[in-house]
Each structure stands twice: as C-alpha cells, then as structure tokens.
Design a protein around this motif. Structure first.
Motif, PDB file in Angstrom:
ATOM      1  N   HIS B   6       0.865  -1.183   0.000  1.00 52.87           N
ATOM      2  CA  HIS B   6       0.000   0.000   0.000  1.00 52.87           C
ATOM      3  C   HIS B   6       0.900   1.230   0.000  1.00 52.87           C
ATOM      4  O   HIS B   6       1.671   1.418   0.934  1.00 52.87           O
ATOM      5  N   VAL B   7       0.802   2.033  -1.029  1.00 54.05           N
ATOM      6  CA  VAL B   7       1.618   3.252  -1.096  1.00 54.05           C
ATOM      7  C   VAL B   7       0.684   4.456  -1.007  1.00 54.05           C
ATOM      8  O   VAL B   7      -0.256   4.576  -1.795  1.00 54.05           O
ATOM      9  N   SER B   8       0.912   5.318  -0.012  1.00 53.19           N
ATOM     10  CA  SER B   8       0.055   6.501   0.107  1.00 53.19           C
ATOM     11  C   SER B   8       0.912   7.733   0.339  1.00 53.19           C
ATOM     12  O   SER B   8       2.032   7.648   0.841  1.00 53.19           O
ATOM     13  N   LEU B   9       0.383   8.877  -0.047  1.00 50.29           N
ATOM     14  CA  LEU B   9       1.100  10.127   0.148  1.00 50.29           C
ATOM     15  C   LEU B   9       1.224  10.430   1.634  1.00 50.29           C
ATOM     16  O   LEU B   9       0.312  10.163   2.407  1.00 50.29           O
ATOM     17  N   LYS B  10       2.351  10.998   2.040  1.00 49.49           N
ATOM     18  CA  LYS B  10       2.519  11.386   3.434  1.00 49.49           C
ATOM     19  C   LYS B  10       1.530  12.502   3.777  1.00 49.49           C
ATOM     20  O   LYS B  10       1.159  13.290   2.913  1.00 49.49           O
ATOM     21  N   PRO B  11       1.113  12.551   5.046  1.00 51.18           N
ATOM     22  CA  PRO B  11       0.195  13.626   5.443  1.00 51.18           C
ATOM     23  C   PRO B  11       0.847  14.984   5.155  1.00 51.18           C
ATOM     24  O   PRO B  11       2.033  15.158   5.381  1.00 51.18           O
ATOM     25  N   GLY B  12       0.057  15.895   4.650  1.00 54.56           N
ATOM     26  CA  GLY B  12       0.588  17.231   4.375  1.00 54.56           C
ATOM     27  C   GLY B  12       1.035  17.415   2.944  1.00 54.56           C
ATOM     28  O   GLY B  12       1.157  18.540   2.476  1.00 54.56           O
ATOM     29  N   ASP B  35     -12.681  14.293   2.832  1.00 53.16           N
ATOM     30  CA  ASP B  35     -11.317  14.254   2.293  1.00 53.16           C
ATOM     31  C   ASP B  35     -11.140  13.028   1.404  1.00 53.16           C
ATOM     32  O   ASP B  35     -11.738  11.984   1.646  1.00 53.16           O
ATOM     33  N   VAL B  36     -10.327  13.185   0.385  1.00 56.25           N
ATOM     34  CA  VAL B  36     -10.015  12.065  -0.506  1.00 56.25           C
ATOM     35  C   VAL B  36      -8.511  12.063  -0.761  1.00 56.25           C
ATOM     36  O   VAL B  36      -7.925  13.095  -1.077  1.00 56.25           O
ATOM     37  N   ARG B  37      -7.891  10.916  -0.576  1.00 62.09           N
ATOM     38  CA  ARG B  37      -6.468  10.759  -0.901  1.00 62.09           C
ATOM     39  C   ARG B  37      -6.343   9.551  -1.813  1.00 62.09           C
ATOM     40  O   ARG B  37      -6.950   8.504  -1.561  1.00 62.09           O
ATOM     41  N   VAL B  38      -5.561   9.698  -2.860  1.00 63.30           N
ATOM     42  CA  VAL B  38      -5.398   8.591  -3.795  1.00 63.30           C
ATOM     43  C   VAL B  38      -3.974   8.048  -3.708  1.00 63.30           C
ATOM     44  O   VAL B  38      -3.013   8.814  -3.771  1.00 63.30           O
ATOM     45  N   GLY B  39      -3.873   6.755  -3.536  1.00 62.63           N
ATOM     46  CA  GLY B  39      -2.559   6.117  -3.479  1.00 62.63           C
ATOM     47  C   GLY B  39      -2.478   4.961  -4.449  1.00 62.63           C
ATOM     48  O   GLY B  39      -3.343   4.811  -5.313  1.00 62.63           O
ATOM     49  N   ASP B  57      13.407  -3.309   0.547  1.00 60.93           N
ATOM     50  CA  ASP B  57      14.345  -2.812  -0.446  1.00 60.93           C
ATOM     51  C   ASP B  57      13.639  -2.455  -1.760  1.00 60.93           C
ATOM     52  O   ASP B  57      13.907  -1.410  -2.361  1.00 60.93           O
ATOM     53  N   MET B  58      12.732  -3.325  -2.191  1.00 61.95           N
ATOM     54  CA  MET B  58      11.958  -3.070  -3.416  1.00 61.95           C
ATOM     55  C   MET B  58      11.166  -1.771  -3.277  1.00 61.95           C
ATOM     56  O   MET B  58      11.112  -0.963  -4.194  1.00 61.95           O
ATOM     57  N   CYS B  59      10.556  -1.602  -2.095  1.00 62.44           N
ATOM     58  CA  CYS B  59       9.729  -0.411  -1.876  1.00 62.44           C
ATOM     59  C   CYS B  59      10.596   0.838  -1.910  1.00 62.44           C
ATOM     60  O   CYS B  59      10.255   1.825  -2.558  1.00 62.44           O
ATOM     61  N   ARG B  60      11.734   0.783  -1.199  1.00 62.83           N
ATOM     62  CA  ARG B  60      12.567   1.974  -1.090  1.00 62.83           C
ATOM     63  C   ARG B  60      13.234   2.335  -2.411  1.00 62.83           C
ATOM     64  O   ARG B  60      13.408   3.492  -2.732  1.00 62.83           O
ATOM     65  N   MET B  66      10.176   7.733  -1.350  1.00 62.02           N
ATOM     66  CA  MET B  66      10.262   7.936   0.096  1.00 62.02           C
ATOM     67  C   MET B  66      10.211   9.396   0.529  1.00 62.02           C
ATOM     68  O   MET B  66      10.010   9.686   1.706  1.00 62.02           O
ATOM     69  N   VAL B  67      10.414  10.301  -0.397  1.00 63.87           N
ATOM     70  CA  VAL B  67      10.365  11.721  -0.031  1.00 63.87           C
ATOM     71  C   VAL B  67       8.931  12.144   0.287  1.00 63.87           C
ATOM     72  O   VAL B  67       8.683  12.867   1.250  1.00 63.87           O
ATOM     73  N   ILE B  68       7.995  11.652  -0.511  1.00 62.43           N
ATOM     74  CA  ILE B  68       6.610  12.104  -0.332  1.00 62.43           C
ATOM     75  C   ILE B  68       5.620  10.979  -0.007  1.00 62.43           C
ATOM     76  O   ILE B  68       4.457  11.234   0.266  1.00 62.43           O
ATOM     77  N   GLU B  69       6.095   9.741  -0.026  1.00 60.75           N
ATOM     78  CA  GLU B  69       5.148   8.641   0.163  1.00 60.75           C
ATOM     79  C   GLU B  69       5.530   7.702   1.303  1.00 60.75           C
ATOM     80  O   GLU B  69       6.708   7.523   1.606  1.00 60.75           O
TER      81      GLU B  69
END
Lengths: 79, 79
Positions: B6-12, B35-39, B57-60, B66-69
């Motif tokens: 599950h990949v989602s945007l960081k809060p903010g 509110d709606v957030r799409v990941g 490792d695959m995720c990173r 990793m900067v925004i998600e």
C-alpha cells in the motif's frame, strides 16, 4: 468515518504499468518476482452515517471502471 | 507468496488527484465527503522465501517515493 477503497484490474486484463514495474524490479536485480499488478488505493473521509449503498454507488459511478476493474470497500473506523 | 504493498502520500503532501476525485464526487451529488487521498496498491507474486528486507528494499528503491510517500507491506499467504 474512514473508508479505504481498493481498486484492482480484473484478472486477465493486461496491466502495462505492472509489467513495467516487474521489468524494473528485475533490472534492479530482484529475483523471484513472478507477477506484478498495480491498482489504486483511495482513502475517503466520509460522514459517519454514510451507507454501504452510497459507497458502492461512488465506486460504480466514479472511483472504479467496472468494465476492467474490481473494487473492495474496507471500513476502517466508526468514530 | 502474495504480497500487497500500500503506497500513500505522506500527510501534508498536496494530492491533486485526490482533490479532483473529491470535486467530482461532489459534482455527482455525494455529500458528506470530507477528504479524498489517492494512493497505489501494488500486488506482487514473489518466491516463498523472499525476506522482509528484500521487500523493504523493493519499496525503497522503486515502488515508493520515500520523499513524499509512505508504504505498508501486507503479506497475504504463504503457500
């Protein structure tokens, strides 16, 4: 109330994004990956009284393309 | 082994896609959506012995920015 909608491609539907990710994983040296499918995860914050029918309706009308995608509704909390 | 990422945007972090979906839901007459957030939802079929470190490792390296998600790994079954 927080609701999570999982939208994924139906089995058999070609997934070019998934294939690209699969290919990239192999390019990065990850072995043993057999299949990759990419879908969407939609997190909604809705009013507490929202019915299952309304959520279904949202999915069918906007959030998922019923021709090629399946969706699953997961309710996270009822505040 | 089936793994779901599950990949989602960081809060903010601004989510234009989420805002567009939110706006469209309102346009369709759905009220009470706050509110709606799409990941992204990435389903992997990997070899049974794949370690958590490898999945991380695959995720990173590829699956999440990793900067925004943020990502969450969910193992579905060990055949």
């Amino acid at each position: 109330m927080k609701v999570r909608i999982h939208v994924s491609l139906k089995p058999g539907v070609l997934d070019p994004q998934g294939r690209a990710v699969h290919h990239s994983l192999e390019g990065l040296g990850f072995t043993g990956v057999e299949d990759v499918r990419v879908g969407r995860l939609i997190e909604l914050e809705v009013a507490d009284g929202t019915s299952d029918e309304t959520l279904d309706d949202m999915c069918r009308k906007l959030l998922a393309n019923m021709v090629i995608e399946n969706y699953r509704i997961e309710k996270l909390e009822t505040a």
